[in-house]
Motif scaffolding. Sequence first.
Motif, short mmCIF file in Angstrom:
data_model
loop_
_atom_site.label_atom_id
_atom_site.label_comp_id
_atom_site.label_asym_id
_atom_site.label_seq_id
_atom_site.Cartn_x
_atom_site.Cartn_y
_atom_site.Cartn_z
N GLU A 291 -7.60 -11.86 0.31
CA GLU A 291 -8.78 -11.39 1.06
C GLU A 291 -9.20 -10.03 0.54
O GLU A 291 -8.44 -9.07 0.59
CB GLU A 291 -8.46 -11.28 2.56
N PHE A 292 -10.43 -9.93 0.03
CA PHE A 292 -10.93 -8.66 -0.49
C PHE A 292 -11.03 -7.66 0.64
O PHE A 292 -11.61 -7.93 1.68
CB PHE A 292 -12.30 -8.87 -1.15
N ASP A 293 -10.44 -6.47 0.45
CA ASP A 293 -10.44 -5.45 1.50
C ASP A 293 -11.38 -4.30 1.20
O ASP A 293 -11.88 -3.67 2.11
CB ASP A 293 -9.03 -4.93 1.73
N GLY A 294 -11.62 -3.98 -0.06
CA GLY A 294 -12.53 -2.89 -0.39
C GLY A 294 -11.83 -1.74 -1.08
O GLY A 294 -10.84 -1.93 -1.79
N LEU A 295 -12.33 -0.54 -0.84
CA LEU A 295 -11.80 0.64 -1.50
C LEU A 295 -10.34 0.89 -1.13
O LEU A 295 -9.98 0.86 0.06
CB LEU A 295 -12.63 1.88 -1.13
N LEU A 296 -9.53 1.18 -2.12
CA LEU A 296 -8.12 1.49 -1.88
C LEU A 296 -7.99 2.74 -1.01
O LEU A 296 -7.16 2.77 -0.09
CB LEU A 296 -7.39 1.68 -3.21
N SER A 297 -8.81 3.75 -1.27
CA SER A 297 -8.74 4.98 -0.48
C SER A 297 -8.94 4.70 1.02
O SER A 297 -8.23 5.27 1.86
CB SER A 297 -9.76 6.01 -0.97
N LEU B 231 0.80 -1.22 0.00
CA LEU B 231 0.00 0.00 0.00
C LEU B 231 0.83 1.27 0.00
O LEU B 231 0.51 2.23 -0.70
CB LEU B 231 -0.92 0.03 1.23
N ASP B 232 1.89 1.31 0.81
CA ASP B 232 2.69 2.52 0.95
C ASP B 232 3.47 2.87 -0.32
O ASP B 232 4.06 3.94 -0.39
CB ASP B 232 3.68 2.39 2.11
N CYS B 233 3.48 1.99 -1.30
CA CYS B 233 4.16 2.31 -2.56
C CYS B 233 3.15 2.25 -3.71
O CYS B 233 2.58 3.26 -4.09
CB CYS B 233 5.34 1.38 -2.80
N ASN B 234 2.93 1.07 -4.29
CA ASN B 234 2.03 0.98 -5.44
C ASN B 234 0.62 1.46 -5.12
O ASN B 234 -0.03 2.07 -5.96
CB ASN B 234 2.00 -0.44 -6.01
N GLY B 235 0.14 1.19 -3.92
CA GLY B 235 -1.19 1.65 -3.55
C GLY B 235 -1.30 3.17 -3.62
O GLY B 235 -2.24 3.71 -4.20
#
Length: 140
Positions: free
Chosen positions: A122-128, A27-31
Motif C-alpha cells: 500500500e503506497f503511503d507517501g513521503l517517508l518523512s 520505519l524505526d530502522c531502515n526508514g
Amino acid sequence: MATRSTIALEYADGTVDQIYCHWDGYLDCNGIILHKNWQDPFKVQRLMDLGNLSSLGDDIGDQHDFNESTDDCTFYGRDRGEENTEARRFESYEDYRANAQSEEYNYILRRDGNWYVEFYGEFDGLLSEALERQAAEDAA
C-alpha cells in the motif's frame, strides 16, 4: 525474524534501480537510516551499484566479513561473495510500480529528491511524513 524491504532509486532519465535488504526494513530502522543518511542520490547510486543487502548501515563502508557486526552496510555480493545480487533495472517509474519486487516495506528516492515508502503493498507517501506519524504513535 527478518523484516524485509527494498530500496530503489529513480534516476534523472526516469529509469529505476531496486535492491533487496533482508534485515530491519521497518520505519524505526531502515526508514530512519535512509532519511538521515541517504539523501544524496549519488551516495544511493553507489548503494545500487553494490546490489542486494543483508543489512543497511549509515554508510557503504569497506568490504568486511559477512558475519561481522558493523554500522556500515553488509552486502551479499561484496561481503559474502554471492553472485547474481545486482540491482534490478526498470525502464520507468511506471514499470517499477508494476513489476518491482515487493516486500513488507519498499522505499524509493524519487527524482524530486524525496524518499517515499510503501507498506505491505500500500503506497503511503513521503517517508518523512510516515516517520512523523510513527513518532506520534510511539509517543501516544
